[in-house]
Design a protein around this motif. Structure first.
Motif, PDB file in Angstrom:
ATOM      1  N   LYS A 144       0.825  -1.228   0.000  1.00 29.23           N
ATOM      2  CA  LYS A 144       0.000   0.000   0.000  1.00 29.23           C
ATOM      3  C   LYS A 144       0.851   1.267   0.000  1.00 29.23           C
ATOM      4  CE  LYS A 144      -0.892  -0.020   5.012  1.00 29.23           C
ATOM      5  NZ  LYS A 144      -0.016   1.087   5.336  1.00 29.23           N
ATOM      6  N   ASP A 145       2.143   1.140   0.358  1.00 30.56           N
ATOM      7  CA  ASP A 145       3.031   2.309   0.353  1.00 30.56           C
ATOM      8  C   ASP A 145       3.825   2.444  -0.958  1.00 30.56           C
ATOM      9  OD1 ASP A 145       2.303   3.123   2.918  1.00 30.56           O
ATOM     10  OD2 ASP A 145       3.711   1.713   3.848  1.00 30.56           O
ATOM     11  N   MET A 146       3.435   1.668  -1.986  1.00 33.19           N
ATOM     12  CA  MET A 146       4.115   1.761  -3.284  1.00 33.19           C
ATOM     13  C   MET A 146       3.916   3.172  -3.863  1.00 33.19           C
ATOM     14  SD  MET A 146       5.876   0.364  -5.720  1.00 33.19           S
ATOM     15  CE  MET A 146       5.743  -1.423  -5.516  1.00 33.19           C
ATOM     16  N   PRO A 147       5.001   3.866  -4.249  1.00 35.34           N
ATOM     17  CA  PRO A 147       4.849   5.209  -4.836  1.00 35.34           C
ATOM     18  C   PRO A 147       3.971   5.160  -6.092  1.00 35.34           C
ATOM     19  CG  PRO A 147       7.136   4.799  -4.263  1.00 35.34           C
ATOM     20  CD  PRO A 147       6.413   3.492  -4.106  1.00 35.34           C
ATOM     21  N   ALA A 148       3.164   6.205  -6.255  1.00 37.14           N
ATOM     22  CA  ALA A 148       2.267   6.300  -7.422  1.00 37.14           C
ATOM     23  C   ALA A 148       2.058   7.771  -7.744  1.00 37.14           C
ATOM     24  CB  ALA A 148       0.940   5.621  -7.137  1.00 37.14           C
ATOM     25  N   ALA A 149       1.741   8.052  -9.006  1.00 36.31           N
ATOM     26  CA  ALA A 149       1.581   9.452  -9.424  1.00 36.31           C
ATOM     27  C   ALA A 149       0.482   9.583 -10.464  1.00 36.31           C
ATOM     28  CB  ALA A 149       2.906   9.957 -10.007  1.00 36.31           C
ATOM     29  N   VAL A 150      -0.150  10.764 -10.467  1.00 37.01           N
ATOM     30  CA  VAL A 150      -1.020  11.156 -11.577  1.00 37.01           C
ATOM     31  C   VAL A 150      -0.336  12.342 -12.246  1.00 37.01           C
ATOM     32  CG1 VAL A 150      -3.233  12.157 -12.247  1.00 37.01           C
ATOM     33  CG2 VAL A 150      -3.174  10.316 -10.594  1.00 37.01           C
ATOM     34  N   LEU A 151      -0.188  12.254 -13.566  1.00 33.97           N
ATOM     35  CA  LEU A 151       0.514  13.291 -14.322  1.00 33.97           C
ATOM     36  C   LEU A 151      -0.451  13.910 -15.326  1.00 33.97           C
ATOM     37  CD1 LEU A 151       3.768  11.210 -15.029  1.00 33.97           C
ATOM     38  CD2 LEU A 151       3.265  12.647 -13.033  1.00 33.97           C
ATOM     39  N   GLN A 152      -0.741  15.187 -15.127  1.00 31.01           N
ATOM     40  CA  GLN A 152      -1.720  15.909 -15.947  1.00 31.01           C
ATOM     41  C   GLN A 152      -1.047  16.643 -17.102  1.00 31.01           C
ATOM     42  OE1 GLN A 152      -4.493  18.816 -13.935  1.00 31.01           O
ATOM     43  NE2 GLN A 152      -3.329  20.306 -15.100  1.00 31.01           N
ATOM     44  N   LYS A 153      -1.659  16.559 -18.295  1.00 36.85           N
ATOM     45  CA  LYS A 153      -1.272  17.364 -19.468  1.00 36.85           C
ATOM     46  C   LYS A 153       0.242  17.457 -19.651  1.00 36.85           C
ATOM     47  CE  LYS A 153      -5.525  20.068 -19.375  1.00 36.85           C
ATOM     48  NZ  LYS A 153      -6.148  21.381 -19.204  1.00 36.85           N
ATOM     49  N   GLY A 154       0.904  16.338 -19.531  1.00 38.28           N
ATOM     50  CA  GLY A 154       2.367  16.308 -19.615  1.00 38.28           C
ATOM     51  C   GLY A 154       2.905  16.842 -20.922  1.00 38.28           C
ATOM     52  N   THR A 155       4.035  17.501 -20.847  1.00 36.41           N
ATOM     53  CA  THR A 155       4.795  18.127 -21.948  1.00 36.41           C
ATOM     54  C   THR A 155       4.151  19.424 -22.437  1.00 36.41           C
ATOM     55  OG1 THR A 155       3.909  17.165 -24.017  1.00 36.41           O
ATOM     56  CG2 THR A 155       5.455  15.788 -22.753  1.00 36.41           C
ATOM     57  N   THR A 156       3.090  19.906 -21.770  1.00 36.47           N
ATOM     58  CA  THR A 156       2.461  21.177 -22.152  1.00 36.47           C
ATOM     59  C   THR A 156       2.505  22.142 -20.969  1.00 36.47           C
ATOM     60  OG1 THR A 156       0.191  20.751 -21.392  1.00 36.47           O
ATOM     61  CG2 THR A 156       0.822  19.819 -23.534  1.00 36.47           C
ATOM     62  N   ALA A 157       2.032  23.371 -21.205  1.00 32.95           N
ATOM     63  CA  ALA A 157       2.015  24.383 -20.135  1.00 32.95           C
ATOM     64  C   ALA A 157       1.094  23.983 -18.988  1.00 32.95           C
ATOM     65  CB  ALA A 157       1.577  25.733 -20.709  1.00 32.95           C
ATOM     66  N   GLY A 158       0.137  23.090 -19.266  1.00 33.52           N
ATOM     67  CA  GLY A 158      -0.799  22.648 -18.221  1.00 33.52           C
ATOM     68  C   GLY A 158      -0.282  21.495 -17.389  1.00 33.52           C
ATOM     69  N   GLN A 159       1.004  21.176 -17.521  1.00 35.37           N
ATOM     70  CA  GLN A 159       1.579  20.029 -16.807  1.00 35.37           C
ATOM     71  C   GLN A 159       1.464  20.195 -15.293  1.00 35.37           C
ATOM     72  OE1 GLN A 159       5.198  18.230 -18.343  1.00 35.37           O
ATOM     73  NE2 GLN A 159       6.125  18.292 -16.323  1.00 35.37           N
ATOM     74  N   LYS A 160       1.047  19.098 -14.639  1.00 31.19           N
ATOM     75  CA  LYS A 160       0.917  19.095 -13.177  1.00 31.19           C
ATOM     76  C   LYS A 160       1.180  17.675 -12.691  1.00 31.19           C
ATOM     77  CE  LYS A 160      -2.638  19.918  -9.600  1.00 31.19           C
ATOM     78  NZ  LYS A 160      -4.028  20.368  -9.399  1.00 31.19           N
ATOM     79  N   ARG A 161       1.824  17.558 -11.543  1.00 31.80           N
ATOM     80  CA  ARG A 161       2.198  16.238 -11.014  1.00 31.80           C
ATOM     81  C   ARG A 161       1.691  16.086  -9.585  1.00 31.80           C
ATOM     82  NH1 ARG A 161       7.228  16.941 -11.622  1.00 31.80           N
ATOM     83  NH2 ARG A 161       7.817  17.652  -9.554  1.00 31.80           N
ATOM     84  N   ILE A 162       1.047  14.971  -9.296  1.00 30.72           N
ATOM     85  CA  ILE A 162       0.665  14.629  -7.916  1.00 30.72           C
ATOM     86  C   ILE A 162       1.285  13.279  -7.606  1.00 30.72           C
ATOM     87  CG2 ILE A 162      -1.231  14.083  -6.331  1.00 30.72           C
ATOM     88  CD1 ILE A 162      -3.017  15.966  -7.951  1.00 30.72           C
ATOM     89  N   VAL A 163       2.205  13.250  -6.637  1.00 27.70           N
ATOM     90  CA  VAL A 163       2.869  12.001  -6.248  1.00 27.70           C
ATOM     91  C   VAL A 163       2.436  11.644  -4.836  1.00 27.70           C
ATOM     92  CG1 VAL A 163       5.085  10.830  -5.917  1.00 27.70           C
ATOM     93  CG2 VAL A 163       4.869  12.548  -7.714  1.00 27.70           C
ATOM     94  N   ALA A 164       2.045  10.390  -4.651  1.00 27.61           N
ATOM     95  CA  ALA A 164       1.640   9.899  -3.330  1.00 27.61           C
ATOM     96  C   ALA A 164       1.973   8.406  -3.283  1.00 27.61           C
ATOM     97  CB  ALA A 164       0.143  10.158  -3.121  1.00 27.61           C
ATOM     98  N   THR A 165       1.125   7.627  -2.640  1.00 26.48           N
ATOM     99  CA  THR A 165       1.278   6.163  -2.651  1.00 26.48           C
ATOM    100  C   THR A 165       0.019   5.575  -3.260  1.00 26.48           C
ATOM    101  OG1 THR A 165       0.263   5.829  -0.506  1.00 26.48           O
ATOM    102  CG2 THR A 165       2.644   6.247  -0.533  1.00 26.48           C
ATOM    103  N   VAL A 166       0.084   4.284  -3.585  1.00 33.76           N
ATOM    104  CA  VAL A 166      -1.055   3.660  -4.240  1.00 33.76           C
ATOM    105  C   VAL A 166      -2.308   3.699  -3.350  1.00 33.76           C
ATOM    106  CG1 VAL A 166      -0.613   1.264  -3.507  1.00 33.76           C
ATOM    107  CG2 VAL A 166      -1.626   1.709  -5.747  1.00 33.76           C
ATOM    108  N   SER A 167      -2.125   3.799  -2.023  1.00 31.37           N
ATOM    109  CA  SER A 167      -3.290   3.831  -1.124  1.00 31.37           C
ATOM    110  C   SER A 167      -3.776   5.251  -0.827  1.00 31.37           C
ATOM    111  CB  SER A 167      -2.959   3.114   0.202  1.00 31.37           C
ATOM    112  OG  SER A 167      -1.818   3.710   0.795  1.00 31.37           O
ATOM    113  N   THR A 168      -2.925   6.265  -1.075  1.00 38.71           N
ATOM    114  CA  THR A 168      -3.326   7.655  -0.755  1.00 38.71           C
ATOM    115  C   THR A 168      -3.523   8.530  -1.987  1.00 38.71           C
ATOM    116  OG1 THR A 168      -1.012   8.356  -0.567  1.00 38.71           O
ATOM    117  CG2 THR A 168      -2.091   7.584   1.466  1.00 38.71           C
ATOM    118  N   LEU A 169      -3.218   8.000  -3.175  1.00 37.59           N
ATOM    119  CA  LEU A 169      -3.238   8.827  -4.387  1.00 37.59           C
ATOM    120  C   LEU A 169      -4.637   9.378  -4.693  1.00 37.59           C
ATOM    121  CD1 LEU A 169      -1.558   9.973  -6.710  1.00 37.59           C
ATOM    122  CD2 LEU A 169      -2.045   7.909  -8.019  1.00 37.59           C
TER     123      LEU A 169
END
Length: 504
Positions: free
Chosen positions: A191-216
């Motif tokens: 449950k503590d495995m790192p995980a991320a959601v990556l929004q609109k990558g490679t553009t000006a709208g790029q955003k990153r949220i990094v957490a764990t698979v249980s808290t993402l």
């Protein structure tokens, strides 16, 4: 008419710099372009004006056109004899349904080629400092579609995915983030495995949220995310903060509109992109040499009567020398003539033709050029001014103050306002997705206004190259800023300052 041909072209993940050379070359030769909603604006702005565009955009739960109909369009357009480019976000064969499109083409015996594209499961993590493989963490990568039919369970073997101990990338799965993460934990993932959601990558709208698979899922609800976005699960996600690089670039996260004529756009655009900006190239004006050049040809036949030629733009230089060649005038006839240039861009255009400017004013505008030239000229000398048909009169006003000075003001090219329908600039500004518009002349301001009827111009942050340009933008109520010098580098410095100012 002979049968045409279809090219399936991957447009990459968004950043036009990641569009392949072969993709660009193919697009430039297209007669019909069939494109979808995931193609980046930078790539769309490269579609030639001569091509007919057909939009078949698809997004989750908002299908503009069924896949079968898209397949049919490709066949019909090719059968009419056209060169058809099917422009697809990412890569045509990675969940892009390219295989389905080829099936019908093959069946109908229509020739086709596939131009692969840079794919988001590798490029988007890379732009977020996440290497999808790393010797110390994992040696495999698995790309999975996160999309599932409403009301149905996943047909993904989550246990098998967990057992690979590889990096997992889910595309089109953000709406089912909770299901995906929950299924992985249930299948035995830590449950503590790192995980991320990556929004609109490679553009000006790029955003990153990094957490764990249980808290993402909880973290995404708290901070918000927009589509398109991808989910990355694996130990490599822990490297994101250490390896992040994109957001450190001076203009990362900014989308900048450049309105210069297409033939003058490249230097500024490449510099903006190197600084991290997402650049939208939408020329507001285009220039064309006049069809009737008798006045210029008359001047060229008697170049010995002129002591000075004053150039007021790089386009003026280009047109002058093109017409000089057409008229059969030997360049050596310029031997006794001094040359004045309005600024660095014009000076550079002259240097490219092996000529050094004798005079460049300290301030790069018409009035300053006129004043400096007036002071440099002797009474009775003759000045040739080849320039735009709708050029500003300031240079002439200043030159006319010198008694006995003879001026041949000759229009050599005209300026036209440009419009395009693929990208809705008005909508972009109203949505706040364009952070800044760069204007390098008053005519680019007017061309932009022509192309955006009804826009509330107070929403436009305008970076202007000089006083006349700023005055034109002020007249429409834009939020205007002026570069310290009338140079491309000074405009770039201004854009960086505006971004810094915008942070606070």
């Amino acid at each position: 008419m002979s049968t045409g041909k279809v090219w399936l072209v991957g447009a990459g993940p968004g950043d036009v710099g990641l569009f392949t050379l072969k993709g660009m070359e193919t697009l430039q030769n297209a007669e019909v372009v069939v494109y979808d909603s995931l193609v980046g604006h930078g790539v769309l702005s490269k579609i030639p004006d001569t091509a007919r565009c057909i939009y078949v955009g698809k997004r989750a739960s908002n299908h503009t056109m069924p896949q079968e109909q898209i397949n049919q369009i490709l066949v019909e357009e090719a059968k009419k004899g056209y060169r058809v480019v099917r422009l697809k976000g990412g890569d045509p064969f990675l969940f892009g349904r390219g295989g389905e499109e080829l099936e019908l083409l093959a069946q109908e015996k229509i020739p086709y080629e596939v131009v692969p594209g840079v794919t988001s499961p590798i490029a988007v993590p890379a732009y977020n400092g996440i290497p999808v493989t790393h010797r110390d963490f994992t040696s495999s990568l698995h790309i999975i579609t996160g999309h599932k039919r409403q009301g149905q369970a996943y047909d993904i073997n989550f246990k098998a995915l967990v057992h690979t101990e590889g990096t997992l990338v889910f595309l089109m799965g953000v709406t089912a983030l909770g299901d995906i993460c929950g299924s992985l934990v249930k299948a035995g993932m830590d449950k503590d495995m790192p995980a991320a959601v990556l929004q609109k990558g490679t553009t000006a709208g790029q955003k990153r949220i990094v957490a764990t698979v249980s808290t993402l899922e909880e973290e995404v609800k708290r901070r918000g995310i927009e589509t398109p976005a991808i989910i990355v699960v694996g130990k490599v996600c822990a490297l994101a903060e250490e390896f992040a690089w994109y957001e450190k670039l001076p203009l990362a996260g900014w989308k900048v509109l450049v309105t210069r004529p297409r033939d003058l756009i490249s230097t500024m655009v490449s510099k903006l992109r190197l600084l991290g900006a997402e650049v939208l190239e939408l020329p507001a004006i285009r220039t064309e040499p006049l069809e009737q050049q008798e006045a210029l040809y008359d001047a060229l036949s008697q170049l010995e009567r002129y002591q000075w030629i004053a150039f007021t733009s790089p386009t003026g230089v280009k047109v002058f020398f093109e017409e000089m060649k057409k008229s059969g005038t030997d360049i050596r006839k310029l031997g006794g003539v001094k040359i004045a240039a309005i600024g660095n861009g014009t000076k550079k255009a002259l240097l490219e033709r092996g000529l050094y400017a004798d005079l460049v004013p300290e301030v790069f505008d018409g009035a300053s050029l006129g004043k400096a030239l007036r002071e440099a000229c002797r009474e009775g000398e003759h000045v040739l001014v080849p320039r735009a048909k709708i050029g500003n009169k300031e240079i002439l006003d200043e030159l006319s103050k010198k008694p006995g000075l003879k001026i041949s003001d000759i229009a050599t090219y005209d300026t036209f306002y440009e419009t395009q329908e693929i990208i809705d600039q008005r909508e972009e500004f109203e949505a706040g997705t364009i952070d800044c518009a760069v204007f390098t002349s008053a005519s680019t301001v007017r061309g932009f206004v022509e192309a955006t009827p009804g826009l509330d111009y107070t929403k436009v942050r305008a970076a202007c190259i000089g006083k006349q340009t700023k005055a034109a933008a002020d007249a429409y109520g834009m939020e205007t800023y002026m570069a310290e010098k009338a140079t491309i580098d000074s405009v770039l410095e201004l854009v960086i300052k505006l971004k810094k100012k915008n942070k606070f």
